[in-house]
Design a protein around this motif. Structure first.
Motif, PDB file in Angstrom:
ATOM      1  N   ILE A 201       0.841  -1.189   0.000  1.00 10.73           N
ATOM      2  CA  ILE A 201       0.000   0.000   0.000  1.00 10.73           C
ATOM      3  C   ILE A 201       0.881   1.245   0.000  1.00 10.73           C
ATOM      4  N   ILE A 202       0.663   2.092  -0.996  1.00 12.27           N
ATOM      5  CA  ILE A 202       1.388   3.357  -1.100  1.00 12.27           C
ATOM      6  C   ILE A 202       0.356   4.476  -1.047  1.00 12.27           C
ATOM      7  N   LEU A 203       0.393   5.273   0.018  1.00 13.15           N
ATOM      8  CA  LEU A 203      -0.590   6.335   0.203  1.00 13.15           C
ATOM      9  C   LEU A 203      -0.081   7.635  -0.402  1.00 13.15           C
ATOM     10  N   SER A 204      -0.879   8.187  -1.285  1.00 12.53           N
ATOM     11  CA  SER A 204      -0.528   9.462  -1.894  1.00 12.53           C
ATOM     12  C   SER A 204      -0.840  10.610  -0.938  1.00 12.53           C
ATOM     13  N   LYS A 205      -0.095  11.693  -1.050  1.00 15.93           N
ATOM     14  CA  LYS A 205      -0.385  12.900  -0.286  1.00 15.93           C
ATOM     15  C   LYS A 205      -1.417  13.767  -1.003  1.00 15.93           C
ATOM     16  N   LYS A 206      -1.771  13.347  -2.217  1.00 12.60           N
ATOM     17  CA  LYS A 206      -2.716  14.100  -3.035  1.00 12.60           C
ATOM     18  C   LYS A 206      -4.089  13.437  -3.038  1.00 12.60           C
ATOM     19  N   GLU A 207      -5.115  14.266  -3.162  1.00 15.40           N
ATOM     20  CA  GLU A 207      -6.481  13.756  -3.263  1.00 15.40           C
ATOM     21  C   GLU A 207      -6.857  13.540  -4.724  1.00 15.40           C
ATOM     22  N   CYS A 208      -7.797  12.632  -4.935  1.00 14.24           N
ATOM     23  CA  CYS A 208      -8.355  12.416  -6.272  1.00 14.24           C
ATOM     24  C   CYS A 208      -9.729  13.083  -6.297  1.00 14.24           C
ATOM     25  N   LYS A 209      -9.797  14.272  -6.877  1.00 16.71           N
ATOM     26  CA  LYS A 209     -11.056  15.015  -6.967  1.00 16.71           C
ATOM     27  C   LYS A 209     -11.605  15.013  -8.389  1.00 16.71           C
ATOM     28  N   VAL A 210     -10.704  15.098  -9.350  1.00 20.54           N
ATOM     29  CA  VAL A 210     -11.079  15.007 -10.756  1.00 20.54           C
ATOM     30  C   VAL A 210     -10.327  13.800 -11.316  1.00 20.54           C
ATOM     31  N   PHE A 211     -11.067  12.761 -11.671  1.00 18.77           N
ATOM     32  CA  PHE A 211     -10.427  11.490 -11.997  1.00 18.77           C
ATOM     33  C   PHE A 211      -9.441  11.572 -13.164  1.00 18.77           C
ATOM     34  N   PRO A 212      -9.732  12.288 -14.259  1.00 15.03           N
ATOM     35  CA  PRO A 212      -8.729  12.389 -15.331  1.00 15.03           C
ATOM     36  C   PRO A 212      -7.437  13.064 -14.869  1.00 15.03           C
ATOM     37  N   LEU A 213      -7.554  14.085 -14.003  1.00 17.68           N
ATOM     38  CA  LEU A 213      -6.349  14.746 -13.507  1.00 17.68           C
ATOM     39  C   LEU A 213      -5.541  13.797 -12.635  1.00 17.68           C
ATOM     40  N   TRP A 214      -6.229  13.030 -11.809  1.00 18.97           N
ATOM     41  CA  TRP A 214      -5.525  12.033 -10.994  1.00 18.97           C
ATOM     42  C   TRP A 214      -4.828  11.015 -11.902  1.00 18.97           C
ATOM     43  N   GLU A 215      -5.549  10.530 -12.889  1.00 14.00           N
ATOM     44  CA  GLU A 215      -5.039   9.480 -13.773  1.00 14.00           C
ATOM     45  C   GLU A 215      -3.766   9.908 -14.488  1.00 14.00           C
ATOM     46  N   HIS A 216      -3.813  11.068 -15.127  1.00 13.62           N
ATOM     47  CA  HIS A 216      -2.738  11.452 -16.036  1.00 13.62           C
ATOM     48  C   HIS A 216      -1.678  12.330 -15.385  1.00 13.62           C
TER      49      HIS A 216
END
Length: 350
Positions: free
Chosen positions: A55-70
């Motif tokens: 498990i690797i926890l990101s410090k960033k949130e996923c609010k807009v899925f395309p932005l998270w993805e790319h």
């Protein structure tokens, strides 16, 4: 190292999200420790426990899925030279990853995406289908039907796509909550039940027309509205006395409804797999499904079939026709089996 995109943990566990969650749970028991990791957004609704998946926890949130993805997930993959594994029809640009394309609905039914926002979603998904088909290191899908459509549409060789089907075994752990039935007088009598996101392809048009023409037959419909993909038939259904719209219901309530209903109705005109009828069969419930897309492939002789474009049928009479017992199908389509199949495919990349 293979890194799973954990953005599915930011959404409700339905459809693709359920598939990803259950596959990861079973895959964890098959792999060696930390041969596969999962990159999880800070705002995940749940952080699962794994023995072997790192498990690797990101410090960033996923609010807009395309932005998270790319951007966030893609940057993490490219920086560390990992191989991404995506369960959700997408993959980071600039990578050659492992991608599940469950179906190519957006490509084949662009007319279902009518609102501006949904047209943007349609464009994005079509770009992702094409990019994944051309650039993925490995393509995966959930049925032979979807495999054939991907191959013919994007000129992909069949030996480059592996089928890893859905399952139902998560339903074993769910305890039915019949409070939804006890608290609703309309559910005390016989009723047909249908479940799914209230989008065009779920074909509420069929239910609306049949319910209008058969006022003595009762229907319970659950599902969450999806922006502009909500069909106008929903407005018709709201006016019918023999239809009850339940909105989003819990898994526990779904199981209770499936156990109580006269039959589970699934009139979709397009499905890459179609999980809910499988869940219904596991409850001992009769299923009525359309003879469209992947559904005949998955359900074979265990289902009662309807035409997705024709309501000229008597459901009560249809249910008197014999069907095969579902034992073989329920044994075949499990997430445990799917995880084993996936492990075999991934073994040369681990």
């Amino acid at each position: 190292m293979i890194i799973i995109n954990g953005d599915f943990l930011c959404r409700n566990l339905t459809g693709i999200e359920r598939f990803a969650f259950e596959i990861c749970k079973h895959l964890d028991s098959l792999i060696e420790k930390e041969k596969i990791g999962i990159y999880i957004p800070k705002n995940a609704k749940v952080i699962p426990y794994y023995n072997n998946i790192k498990i690797i926890l990101s410090k960033k949130e996923c609010k807009v899925f395309p932005l998270w993805e790319h951007y966030e997930f893609g940057k993490f993959i490219r920086k560390n030279k990992y191989t991404p594994l995506d369960f959700s029809n997408v993959t980071p640009l600039g990578t050659k990853g492992i991608v599940f394309i469950h179906d190519i609905y957006a490509k084949l039914y662009p007319q279902d995406f009518s609102q501006f926002r949904d047209r943007l979603i349609n464009i994005y998904m079509c770009v992702m289908y094409k990019y994944a088909a051309k650039n993925a290191k490995l393509l995966l899908t959930v049925s032979e039907f979807s495999k054939n459509q991907i191959c013919s549409t994007y000129k992909v060789s069949p030996d480059k796509i592996y089928v890893i089907p859905n399952g139902w075994d998560h339903f074993k752990e769910i305890q039915p909550d019949d409070s939804i039935i006890k608290n609703n007088p309309k559910l005390q009598n016989d009723f047909y039940f249908t479940l799914g996101s209230l989008s065009q392809r779920k074909n509420l048009k069929w239910v609306a027309e049949y319910a209008q023409n058969n006022p003595n037959e009762n229907f319970a419909i659950s599902g969450k509205m999806l922006s502009g993909l909500v069909p106008h038939e929903l407005e018709i259904l709201k006016t019918l006395d023999n239809v009850i719209l339940l909105g989003y219901v819990s898994d526990e309530q779904v199981k209770a409804l499936m156990q109580k209903c006269k039959a589970f109705v699934f009139p979709s005109y397009y499905e890459g797999f179609g999980i809910p009828p499988l869940e219904a069969l596991s409850c001992g419930t009769k299923i009525i499904v359309s003879k469209s897309a992947s559904l005949p492939e998955i359900y074979g002789e265990t289902a009662h079939y309807i035409d997705a474009d024709n309501t000229n049928v008597e459901l009560s009479e249809l249910l008197t026709q014999p069907v095969a017992k579902p034992d073989e199908i329920l044994e075949k389509y499990t997430y445990e089996n799917a995880a084993k199949d996936l492990y075999k495919v991934l073994s040369k990349y681990i």
